[in-house]
Design a protein around this motif. Structure first.
Motif, PDB file in Angstrom:
ATOM      1  N   PHE A  32     -25.942  -5.217   6.430  1.00  0.00           N
ATOM      2  CA  PHE A  32     -25.105  -4.032   6.531  1.00  0.00           C
ATOM      3  C   PHE A  32     -25.248  -3.476   7.940  1.00  0.00           C
ATOM      4  O   PHE A  32     -26.342  -3.127   8.382  1.00  0.00           O
ATOM      5  CB  PHE A  32     -25.554  -3.009   5.486  1.00  0.00           C
ATOM      6  CG  PHE A  32     -24.907  -1.665   5.645  1.00  0.00           C
ATOM      7  CD1 PHE A  32     -23.555  -1.490   5.362  1.00  0.00           C
ATOM      8  CD2 PHE A  32     -25.646  -0.582   6.068  1.00  0.00           C
ATOM      9  CE1 PHE A  32     -22.964  -0.245   5.511  1.00  0.00           C
ATOM     10  CE2 PHE A  32     -25.064   0.665   6.204  1.00  0.00           C
ATOM     11  CZ  PHE A  32     -23.721   0.828   5.930  1.00  0.00           C
ATOM     12  N   GLY A  33     -24.138  -3.427   8.662  1.00  0.00           N
ATOM     13  CA  GLY A  33     -24.182  -2.944  10.039  1.00  0.00           C
ATOM     14  C   GLY A  33     -23.812  -1.477  10.108  1.00  0.00           C
ATOM     15  O   GLY A  33     -22.827  -1.049   9.505  1.00  0.00           O
ATOM     16  N   LEU A  34     -24.633  -0.701  10.828  1.00  0.00           N
ATOM     17  CA  LEU A  34     -24.340   0.718  11.010  1.00  0.00           C
ATOM     18  C   LEU A  34     -24.110   0.906  12.506  1.00  0.00           C
ATOM     19  O   LEU A  34     -25.033   0.746  13.302  1.00  0.00           O
ATOM     20  CB  LEU A  34     -25.540   1.546  10.526  1.00  0.00           C
ATOM     21  CG  LEU A  34     -25.350   3.029  10.264  1.00  0.00           C
ATOM     22  CD1 LEU A  34     -24.201   3.259   9.290  1.00  0.00           C
ATOM     23  CD2 LEU A  34     -26.626   3.631   9.729  1.00  0.00           C
ATOM     24  N   ALA A 230     -15.771   2.540   6.558  1.00  0.00           N
ATOM     25  CA  ALA A 230     -16.725   1.543   6.090  1.00  0.00           C
ATOM     26  C   ALA A 230     -15.996   0.478   5.312  1.00  0.00           C
ATOM     27  O   ALA A 230     -14.906   0.723   4.777  1.00  0.00           O
ATOM     28  CB  ALA A 230     -17.806   2.188   5.217  1.00  0.00           C
ATOM     29  N   GLY A 231     -16.603  -0.702   5.226  1.00  0.00           N
ATOM     30  CA  GLY A 231     -15.986  -1.777   4.454  1.00  0.00           C
ATOM     31  C   GLY A 231     -16.495  -3.115   4.925  1.00  0.00           C
ATOM     32  O   GLY A 231     -17.385  -3.182   5.761  1.00  0.00           O
ATOM     33  N   PRO A 232     -15.903  -4.211   4.389  1.00  0.00           N
ATOM     34  CA  PRO A 232     -16.274  -5.542   4.856  1.00  0.00           C
ATOM     35  C   PRO A 232     -15.978  -5.634   6.348  1.00  0.00           C
ATOM     36  O   PRO A 232     -14.978  -5.084   6.825  1.00  0.00           O
ATOM     37  CB  PRO A 232     -15.382  -6.472   4.053  1.00  0.00           C
ATOM     38  CG  PRO A 232     -14.975  -5.680   2.840  1.00  0.00           C
ATOM     39  CD  PRO A 232     -14.941  -4.258   3.273  1.00  0.00           C
ATOM     40  N   THR A 233     -16.841  -6.338   7.099  1.00  0.00           N
ATOM     41  CA  THR A 233     -16.769  -6.291   8.549  1.00  0.00           C
ATOM     42  C   THR A 233     -15.388  -6.669   9.076  1.00  0.00           C
ATOM     43  O   THR A 233     -14.796  -5.944   9.875  1.00  0.00           O
ATOM     44  CB  THR A 233     -17.844  -7.223   9.147  1.00  0.00           C
ATOM     45  OG1 THR A 233     -19.087  -6.868   8.565  1.00  0.00           O
ATOM     46  CG2 THR A 233     -17.913  -7.064  10.648  1.00  0.00           C
ATOM     47  N   GLU A 234     -14.855  -7.790   8.603  1.00  0.00           N
ATOM     48  CA  GLU A 234     -13.586  -8.250   9.166  1.00  0.00           C
ATOM     49  C   GLU A 234     -12.468  -7.256   8.890  1.00  0.00           C
ATOM     50  O   GLU A 234     -11.647  -6.964   9.758  1.00  0.00           O
ATOM     51  CB  GLU A 234     -13.223  -9.638   8.614  1.00  0.00           C
ATOM     52  CG  GLU A 234     -12.003 -10.206   9.313  1.00  0.00           C
ATOM     53  CD  GLU A 234     -11.698 -11.646   8.903  1.00  0.00           C
ATOM     54  OE1 GLU A 234     -12.580 -12.293   8.309  1.00  0.00           O
ATOM     55  OE2 GLU A 234     -10.578 -12.099   9.177  1.00  0.00           O
ATOM     56  N   THR A 235     -12.476  -6.683   7.668  1.00  0.00           N
ATOM     57  CA  THR A 235     -11.446  -5.714   7.314  1.00  0.00           C
ATOM     58  C   THR A 235     -11.496  -4.511   8.257  1.00  0.00           C
ATOM     59  O   THR A 235     -10.464  -4.066   8.770  1.00  0.00           O
ATOM     60  CB  THR A 235     -11.660  -5.238   5.860  1.00  0.00           C
ATOM     61  OG1 THR A 235     -11.920  -6.383   5.052  1.00  0.00           O
ATOM     62  CG2 THR A 235     -10.461  -4.486   5.366  1.00  0.00           C
TER      63      THR A 235
END
Lengths: 531, 276, 313
Positions: A32-34, A230-235
């Motif tokens: 999870f990237g912040l 926030a969400g899936p990285t690519e999205t």
């Protein structure tokens, strides 16, 4: 299944809110990237989860780790969780280890403090974990002290320490920001492998969008203590629903508009420059030397932007000092405008043609002087202060996007980006033709960095300046330079037009460097590239 | 917030205490309750009273008057000693920092170490053993010891400043070591020097008292707190108050100066942090 | 041997040499003729000449310096003019008072300061810290000789618990000797303890703000465990430095305290030397004190190496 669930986490320090209803979930085996700029509350989120907030902090909301509520847990229970259930890695590996204790003892301490093993057993596990993070026993025995290791190696020790008890959650707070790009790639690989192998959840805190793009499955963007998207990285990278996210991502990708007009007149020529330092002598032994810059040659033409890239210790800053005539050479020559030798004893009138902007927006100014006096300091180089000195200071401030009235203020009243503008105004005041930019945008947040890059290009157009642009950051160098030199261990290993060198590097070191640089996948930011 | 208020209290208490003794010393030039040297054997060893606020000594001299004039001696010795220390130590420290790593720096540092190897009392003893005891020699002994103190503080503060980019910018503006030291370094180590100055001032008062106590400081008839204590020693059983008042004067003055120094440091520190 | 130690050893020797030259110049060169100085103005040329001979003050200065230094190295500190005995014997005798007094005072001061400093650092900003810091503020302001006088007034003159002065010697056993040194040691120790407490506290607080303490906390150590396992040893360097300085300060500071309590130590010896213009005694004892300071500081630097692995190369 959720490993960590954070709901409406709010923190105020001495009544000042720093986190505002932060919520997110993290599953085992997930990264999870912040992300966010400095001061956005990323690190505070980590400290709040660990119960390590500074005194005077009030926490609200909830956070549960595998069913255990973390907020408001008694300190004694929290101690039992830290290190056992949650591992934490910090940004600065140089100071994160106790200089007085061996690395073996420090890794083993994680097990000993939780009563998980006897001393002998703990040391045996420490050995295994150090092997796992890439510090093999023959080169890195447990008896090594931190000062005998490099920054990247120390960060590996910190990781070994954090994963010694195989925690369920690993929090990494800017784990690679203090490291060189090739070391960064190795550490990121290590983290990726650990997550896959151990099935732990990784919360990765960083300011670097490219790092997140390459590693995180989910991402949250923070601004001023809130999660704005926030969400899936690519999205998230593709949609950029929030205005702040759009601005942030655009700035990270920003390429200033340039219309280079490169002449053929040599502004700065470096001819086989040698910078040699004597090493401490042993009695009765011949003197030994260290060559920080070995026979380097380069040429900067009128109106050109020349990049100089390299990792820490490559000698690029040493070369910069010599080019500015601050340090003497031990061999070779540096010439300004094709003929005048550069060195500590160069005449003042010549110096006026060569100025610089440095990295640190905070250490670059005498805090007791007003801005007008700071900007006017290089007038010292002229035989007499110009009659229109005040007007020229005002003009320089206007030139860099500040107001003439700002000259009456003190430097602490300005933000980091504004300070860099003032530093540029100071560098311009004697109307020099060559400006050395030594990591001039490295300390700035992305949005401010984009503005300063625009300003630099604009000034170059208007005043026909030549830039020697020194940086460790390939993306910035790509955005602003025409040609680039790659420096390694005191030598220029590759040189050529910027796009050619960075797209099709020839030297193995350049290839490593380019390959190690984290990139956002090309398709993710399409509409932005078109703009 | 509460923390800040508490510190402010220390600063003010210190300023008031130190200010009181400076005022006493200055006042003594124009007025004392009695002429400080006037003896009156009939009135000797009197306890404090309305006539003699702090009583009289073994010659019937007024203790309050003696204390006021003694403050003069203490303060004068300490101020001049700090002046010597700053006057020589600050330039040396600036010079050492400007030439850091060179033989000049090495000589200045080792010279400081050497002076530190002579405890100030031993310097005083050496000086007085050759030149005889006097207030001037006490000043010299304390002052010499202050030189490396200020040199070190200055050098330490200056060294961290020399690594900052604004020094590089000044060199790019064609300025050399001496000019940079005066324009950029000195103003930014001034805070440190003020704080160290109050500390050395209070240490100077203690040292002067000690030297006078053993007879190596101010000589009779100049009153000094240390000598008043020495004189009272044989009368400890008879008139303990004689040992009390000069000691209290020393303690309160030194306490005041230390509180003032700490308060100043706290006052200046956060601002430094915000600016740097 | 690590390079660090070699360089410290070099500067130890250099300091001793320079210190001895300074002392020699101040005592033997600046006053002109030491013999005349010692005898006073009324002495006849013959007696001055005789004294000069008996003290070995003839010959060129460099030779006299070498003679003095050579003597010091072989334990010959010259002969006292007033006592007519070898200075070395006098010094040995006086050291039996001064050295135990210094060690006694340092032990007291450390015993007091270490726990107080740790307590204040742990309770930073709270009641216990404020109380300790207030007490140290007072302790630093009190001149030790005045404190000594107050102790005498209370514990000797009023309560009659301890002697007011003098020293019975070690002949009667350990206890009478310690009894005689107790009030002087307390008088010396308390102001020193105040300084040491403050250094201990600030060194600990400084260490506690370091990144590696945060790392230790992230491993699961409690605040107390982090201090004990990681803080103390790192805080030791500044504390050791101050302990070294205090040893020399106490050795010299005892000069004044010995006067308050009429103790026959080194300090009294120096004083008698000065009042009787016995330059030989002054010169040798001052050199010994300075040498002690230099050697103790060297010992402190050796101790750094034991504490800090970064210096072991």
């Amino acid at each position: 299944m959720t490993l960590l669930s954070v709901r409406d986490l709010s923190v105020a320090i001495h009544g000042r809110p720093v986190l505002n209803r932060v919520s997110f979930d993290l599953a085992p085996g997930e990264v999870f990237g912040l992300v966010g700029e400095s001061g956005s509350g990323k690190s505070m989120t980590a400290l709040a989860l660990m119960g390590l907030l500074p005194h005077g902090a009030e926490v609200g909301g909830q956070a549960t780790l595998a069913g255990t509520g973390l907020i408001g847990l008694p300190e004694r229970r929290m101690c039992g969780l830290r290190g056992r259930e949650i591992g934490l890695i910090f940004q600065e590996p140089m100071t994160a280890l106790n200089p007085m204790k061996t690395i073996g003892d420090q890794v083993a301490e994680t097990l000993l403090i939780h009563g998980a093993a006897s001393r002998g057993e703990a040391l045996r596990v420490a050995r295994q974990r150090l092997d796992r993070v890439g510090l093999a026993g023959e080169r890195f025995p447990l008896e090594r002290f931190p000062h005998e290791l490099s920054g990247g190696q120390r960060q590996r020790v910190c990781i070994a320490m954090a994963i010694a008890l195989r925690p369920k959650l690993l929090i990494a707070d800017e784990p690679t920001t203090a490291l060189d790009v090739t070391t960064q790639a190795q550490i990121l690989d290590l983290l990726r492998g650990l997550v896959a192998e151990e099935g732990m959840g990784l919360m990765l805190i960083t300011h670097d969008l490219a790092v997140v793009a390459g590693l995180a499955t989910h991402v949250a963007v923070m601004q001023a203590g809130r999660i704005v998207e926030a969400g899936p990285t690519e999205t998230v990278f593709r949609t950029r629903a929030d205005a702040y996210t759009r601005a942030l991502f655009a700035a990270a990708h920003h390429v200033p508009r340039r219309t280079p007009r490169i002449g053929s007149a040599p502004m700065l020529t470096v001819d086989r420059a040698l910078r040699r330092y004597p090493l401490a002598r042993r009695p009765f032994a011949p003197p030994r030397f260290f060559d920080a810059v070995k026979a380097v040659s380069l040429r900067l033409n009128k109106g050109e932007s020349l990049g100089l890239v390299g990792e820490s210790g490559s000698g690029k800053s040493t070369l910069a000092r010599a080019v500015l005539g601050l340090d003497p050479l031990q061999g070779g020559a540096i010439r300004l405008f094709g003929e005048h030798p550069v060195g500590p004893r160069m005449p003042d009138t010549l110096r006026a043609g060569l100025q610089a902007v440095f990295q640190d927006p905070y250490g670059s100014f005498n805090p007791r002087w007003r801005v007008a006096r700071l900007v006017a300091e290089p007038f010292h180089l002229l035989p007499a202060p110009p009659a229109d000195a005040a007007e020229r200071v005002s003009a320089a401030l206007t030139d860099v996007g500040l107001r003439p009235e700002d000259g009456e203020r003190f430097i602490h009243e300005f933000s980091g980006g504004q300070r860099q503008r003032i530093a540029i105004a100071r560098a311009l005041i004697t109307r020099p033709e060559v400006i050395v930019l030594d990591e001039a945008v490295s300390a700035l947040d992305v949005r401010v960095r984009a503005q300063i890059l625009d300003l630099l290009c604009d000034l170059q157009d208007r005043h026909g300046l030549s830039y020697l642009f020194i940086s460790h950051d390939l993306s910035v160098v790509r955005a602003i330079t025409d040609r680039v030199l790659v420096m390694q261990a005191g030598e220029i290993v590759e040189e050529g037009p910027t796009d050619r060198v960075l797209d099709a590097p020839e030297h193995p070191y350049t290839r490593d460097l380019v390959a190690a640089t984290p990139k956002i996948p090309p398709g993710w930011m399409e509409d932005d590239d078109a703009a | 917030m509460r923390r800040g208020t508490r510190r402010r209290v220390g600063l003010w208490l210190g300023a008031v205490l130190a200010g009181t003794f400076v005022t006493m010393a200055l006042l003594s030039f124009v007025w004392t309750p009695w002429p400080y040297a006037a003896m009156d054997i009939a009135q000797k060893l009197r306890p404090p009273s309305a006539a003699h606020w702090l009583g009289t000594d073994q010659f019937g001299r007024d203790v309050a008057a003696q204390l006021m004039v003694g403050a003069r001696t203490s303060i004068a010795v300490a101020i001049v000693a700090v002046g010597i220390g700053m006057g020589a130590g600050v330039p040396l420290g600036l010079w050492a920092a400007a030439t850091r790593g060179s033989w000049i720096d090495e000589v200045i540092q080792r010279g400081g170490d050497l002076v530190f190897a002579f405890p100030s009392l031993v310097i005083a003893i050496l000086i007085t053993s050759v030149f005889g005891p006097s207030a001037v020699n006490a000043i010299l002994a304390i002052g010499i010891f202050n030189i490396p103190v200020f040199a070190r503080v200055t050098r330490g503060g200056a060294l961290s400043l020399w690594t900052l980019d604004y020094i590089r910018a000044a060199r790019l503006a064609g300025k050399r070591g001496a000019r940079i030291s005066v324009e950029h370094i000195l103003p930014n180590v001034a805070n440190l020097l003020i704080v160290q100055g109050t500390i050395q001032f209070s240490l100077g008062i203690l040292a002067e008292a000690g030297l006078s106590y053993v007879g190596l400081g101010a000589q009779p008839p100049t009153p000094s707190w240390g000598r008043m204590l020495a004189d009272s020693q044989t009368l400890m059983g008879l008139a303990p108050q004689l040992a009390l008042f000069p000691g209290l004067a020393i303690v309160l003055t030194v306490l005041g100066l230390n509180l003032l120094g700490d308060g100043l440091r706290d006052l200046m520190d956060p601002r430094l942090r915000r600016q740097a | 041997m690590p390079r660090y130690l070699l360089s410290r050893l070099g500067s130890l020797v250099l300091s001793l040499v320079v210190a001895s030259v300074v002392i020699f110049v101040v005592v033997q060169v600046i006053p002109g003729d030491p013999a005349t100085f010692m005898m006073g103005l009324n002495a006849t040329p013959d007696t001055v000449e005789a004294l000069r001979h008996s003290l070995g003050l003839t010959g060129p200065l460099p030779l006299r310096y070498l003679h003095w230094v050579g003597g010091m190295l072989t334990g010959d500190l010259g002969t006292s003019y007033t006592y007519r005995v070898p200075v070395a014997g006098l010094v040995l005798q006086r050291l039996q008072v001064s050295l135990p007094l210094t060690v006694y005072a340092m032990a007291l001061s450390s015993l007091l300061a270490f726990p107080a400093g740790m307590l204040a650092a742990a309770r930073r900003g709270r009641g216990a810290d404020l109380a300790v810091m207030g007490a140290t503020q007072l302790g630093i302001a009190v001149p030790n000789f005045w404190f000594a006088m107050l102790l005498v007034i209370v514990f000797a003159l009023r309560l009659h618990w301890l002697p007011a002065g003098g020293f019975p010697g070690w002949g009667g056993g350990l206890w009478p000797g310690l009894r005689g040194l107790t009030l002087p040691a307390v008088a010396l120790a308390l102001p020193q303890a105040a300084i040491l407490t403050r250094v201990m506290r600030s060194a600990l607080i400084e260490t506690l703000s370091q990144d590696f303490i945060r790392t230790a906390r992230a491993k699961g150590l409690s605040q107390g465990q982090a201090v004990r396992r990681h803080g103390l040893r790192n805080a030791l360097i500044p504390v050791l430095t101050i302990l070294g300085l205090q040893f020399s300060f106490l050795l010299a500071g005892a000069i004044i305290i010995e006067n308050v309590f009429y103790l026959p130590g080194l300090g009294r010896l120096i004083f008698q030397g000065i009042t009787q213009r016995d330059l030989i005694v002054v010169q040798s004892v001052v050199m010994l004190l300075v040498a002690a300071v230099i050697v103790v500081n060297f010992a402190v630097e050796l101790a750094y190496v034991l504490v800090d692995p970064r210096l072991r190369r």
